[in-house]
Enzyme design. Structure first.
Site, PDB file in Angstrom:
ATOM      1  N   GLU A 291       0.842  -1.299  -0.031  1.00 59.69           N
ATOM      2  CA  GLU A 291       0.093   0.015  -0.036  1.00 59.69           C
ATOM      3  C   GLU A 291       0.770   1.344   0.056  1.00 59.69           C
ATOM      4  OE1 GLU A 291      -4.002  -0.537   1.709  1.00 59.69           O
ATOM      5  OE2 GLU A 291      -3.373   1.019   3.006  1.00 59.69           O
ATOM      6  N   HIS A 320       7.812 -26.471   0.646  1.00 56.07           N
ATOM      7  CA  HIS A 320       7.156 -27.612  -0.118  1.00 56.07           C
ATOM      8  C   HIS A 320       5.723 -26.673  -0.983  1.00 56.07           C
ATOM      9  CE1 HIS A 320       9.473 -30.572   2.125  1.00 56.07           C
ATOM     10  NE2 HIS A 320       9.316 -29.455   3.043  1.00 56.07           N
ATOM     11  N   LYS A 434     -13.639   2.047  -2.895  1.00 51.46           N
ATOM     12  CA  LYS A 434     -14.534   2.668  -1.613  1.00 51.46           C
ATOM     13  C   LYS A 434     -15.803   3.236  -2.258  1.00 51.46           C
ATOM     14  CE  LYS A 434     -11.521   3.210   2.024  1.00 51.46           C
ATOM     15  NZ  LYS A 434     -10.887   4.365   2.906  1.00 51.46           N
TER      16      LYS A 434
HETATM   17  O1  PA5 Z   1      -2.968   2.033   5.961  1.00 51.68           O
HETATM   18  C1  PA5 Z   1      -3.890   2.340   5.736  1.00 51.68           C
HETATM   19  O2  PA5 Z   1      -4.071   3.650   5.801  1.00 51.68           O
HETATM   20  C2  PA5 Z   1      -5.199   1.596   5.563  1.00 51.68           C
HETATM   21  O3  PA5 Z   1      -4.920   0.176   5.260  1.00 51.68           O
HETATM   22  C3  PA5 Z   1      -6.044   1.446   6.886  1.00 51.68           C
HETATM   23  O4  PA5 Z   1      -5.532   1.121   8.121  1.00 51.68           O
HETATM   24  C4  PA5 Z   1      -7.495   1.111   6.665  1.00 51.68           C
HETATM   25  O5  PA5 Z   1      -8.037   1.431   5.487  1.00 51.68           O
HETATM   26  C5  PA5 Z   1      -8.322   1.082   8.075  1.00 51.68           C
HETATM   27  O6  PA5 Z   1      -8.512   2.377   8.001  1.00 51.68           O
HETATM   28  P1  PA5 Z   1      -9.290   3.187   9.398  1.00 51.68           P
HETATM   29  O7  PA5 Z   1      -8.241   2.996  10.230  1.00 51.68           O
HETATM   30  O8  PA5 Z   1      -9.206   4.467   9.014  1.00 51.68           O
HETATM   31  O9  PA5 Z   1     -10.589   2.358   9.454  1.00 51.68           O
END
Ligand code: PA5
Length: 459
Positions: A291, A320, A434
């Site tokens: 990410e 394996h 989203k």
């Molecule tokens: O790294 C990130 O920003 C995302 O993976 C968030 O942690 C995830 O989308 C969850 O978001 P939030 O903590 O606002 O619910």
């Protein structure tokens, strides 16, 4: 202290043909001055907020008081969160508590509560968890930095109704929210209903937040030494102050992986710990690397579509499963082994009089010894075939070492962002999905038809 063995990323540590040329180290080292300066500049501007998590004396005190008070009144902690609000907690539990923690009796858990993390909105998983947990004995920690993530909020509504059914108006006493200090729906509910809260520092993004209250509260509740976690993390930061690339392990890791990707096409980055206790850590790393580094545009707004693909594996199990591919498939991978010097326990492989001669080599060794031999053999075999790898050597699997490993990867991700020229702290690619989810769920202001959501051709 963690050590990084990187010789097998280099041609002369492999078959002489594949891998990065040793001379490349000097040019990476020279360019590192700029990278380090940019990280320092951005840190100064508040962008790399996770570095500051090692200075949380007040928060740590607050969390410990909270855990000692409320925590002891409950025998199950239920965490609701997703992505960066869940993966770190799972990694901590997996690494630092006994395996199958929730199956142990009170004594086996040293009277600390059980811990369940609900990430997904799969009704089967949610229903099974709520069927197993006694609502009168649970503390529900809802974790969402934004306070509005659809999956976490839907879980919250389900769990809240489940609590109220059993506890009526007292339900709110079983809740604690970890969220932004000021913004979001969760903060609004907490203020209105007097739910206990902890704050996620605004300058720390979700996937960099495991060492904030996001991970520290659940960790403290199950008896993990959170001060040791942060002390270990500080070691990683101290080492990352070095301006010499070869003395700065996290920076070197980032530079080598960036060069392996962009110069040699090694764009699959595998993390393969040789212990089950780091299985979830590999999952956590996968999100952090993916990410943060997978981006369409660079810092100047140019389309670049960069980013390595992280893969998690566990030794010896995946020898394996995936190692055949690593050994003989395309030269598109760089593998990071994680080897633990002292696993804290070991089991001798017993002798037997009736053993077939083919198995006679096993007794006299231990399971830990076999695991170590398998790591060494796999790393050496890959090197003979010209496959790049490096190894993070962890002295043990205590809280300080894990804190150091977490911070090592967070810092490496921050450096890698500079090498790739992208912003490692945003995630604009998640937004379209989203929006389409909101549209599909009928949220006002989000129109279906913004894009096609059907499957396309199907047979
Ligand atoms: O790294 C990130 O920003 C995302 O993976 C968030 O942690 C995830 O989308 C969850 O978001 P939030 O903590 O606002 O619910």
């Amino acid at each position: 202290m963690i050590r990084l063995a990187y010789g097998r990323m280099l041609q002369d540590g492999l078959d002489g043909e594949h891998g990065l040329p040793r001379a490349g180290l000097a040019s990476l080292g020279a360019r590192f001055a700029e990278v380090q300066a940019e990280v320092r500049r951005r840190r100064g501007a508040g962008e790399y907020g996770f570095y500051r998590l090692v200075d949380q004396t007040v928060t740590v005190r607050e969390i410990k008081t909270f855990a000692e008070g409320l925590g002891q009144a409950h025998d199950h902690v239920l965490v609701l969160g997703i992505g960066g609000s869940a993966l770190g907690t799972k990694a901590l539990l997996n690494a630092l508590r006994r395996p199958a923690w929730n199956e142990l009796d009170d004594e086996g858990r040293e009277f600390f509560p059980r811990l369940t993390v609900l990430e997904n909105v799969d009704p089967t998983t949610v229903n099974a968890a709520l069927g197993r947990i006694d609502p009168r004995r649970v503390l529900v920690n809802v974790i969402s930095k934004s306070g509005g993530t659809a999956e976490t909020m839907a879980q919250y509504l389900v769990v809240r109704a489940w609590l109220e059914e059993a506890l009526g108006a007292a339900a709110y006493r079983h809740l604690v929210f970890t969220t932004d200090a000021e913004r979001g729906a969760l903060r609004e509910i907490a203020a209105r209903e007097g739910v206990a809260t902890l704050s996620v520092p605004s300058e720390v993004g979700g996937r960099f937040s495991v060492l904030s209250p996001v991970g520290l509260l659940p960790a403290a509740l199950v008896g993990i030494d959170i001060e040791a976690l942060l002390a270990g993390a500080r070691r990683a930061i101290d080492r990352a102050e070095a301006d010499d690339l070869l003395k700065n392990p996290a920076a070197l890791y980032a530079a080598l992986h960036w060069a392996a990707d962009t110069e040699l096409g090694a764009r699959v980055h595998v993390l393969m710990p040789y212990t089950d206790r780091l299985r979830e850590f590999a999952e956590w790393y996968r999100q952090l690397w993916a990410e943060s580094l997978g981006k369409q545009v660079d810092r100047e707004g140019r389309t670049v579509n960069v980013g390595p693909t992280p893969v998690g594996a566990v030794g010896a199990t995946d020898q394996h499963s995936q190692v055949q591919l690593f050994m003989e498939g395309p030269f598109d991978k760089a593998i990071t082994f994680v080897a633990v010097d002292d696993l804290g326990e070991d089991t001798p492989i017993p002798e037997r009089a009736d053993l077939p001669p083919d198995l006679a080599y096993l007794p006299g060794h231990t399971l830990g010894g076999l695991l170590r031999a398998e790591y060494q053999a796999t790393s050496a075999a890959l090197a003979q075939r010209g496959r790049m790898s490096c190894t993070l050597h962890l002295p043990d699997l205590g809280a300080a070492t894990l804190g150091e490993a977490i911070m090592f990867f967070q810092i490496a991700t921050g450096y890698a962002g500079v090498w790739y020229g992208i912003d490692p702290f945003d995630q604009p690619g998640v937004e379209l999905g989203k929006r389409l989810t909101y549209a599909a769920m009928g949220r006002p202001g989000f129109e279906v038809g913004e894009a096609r959501t059907g499957d396309g051709d199907v047979i």
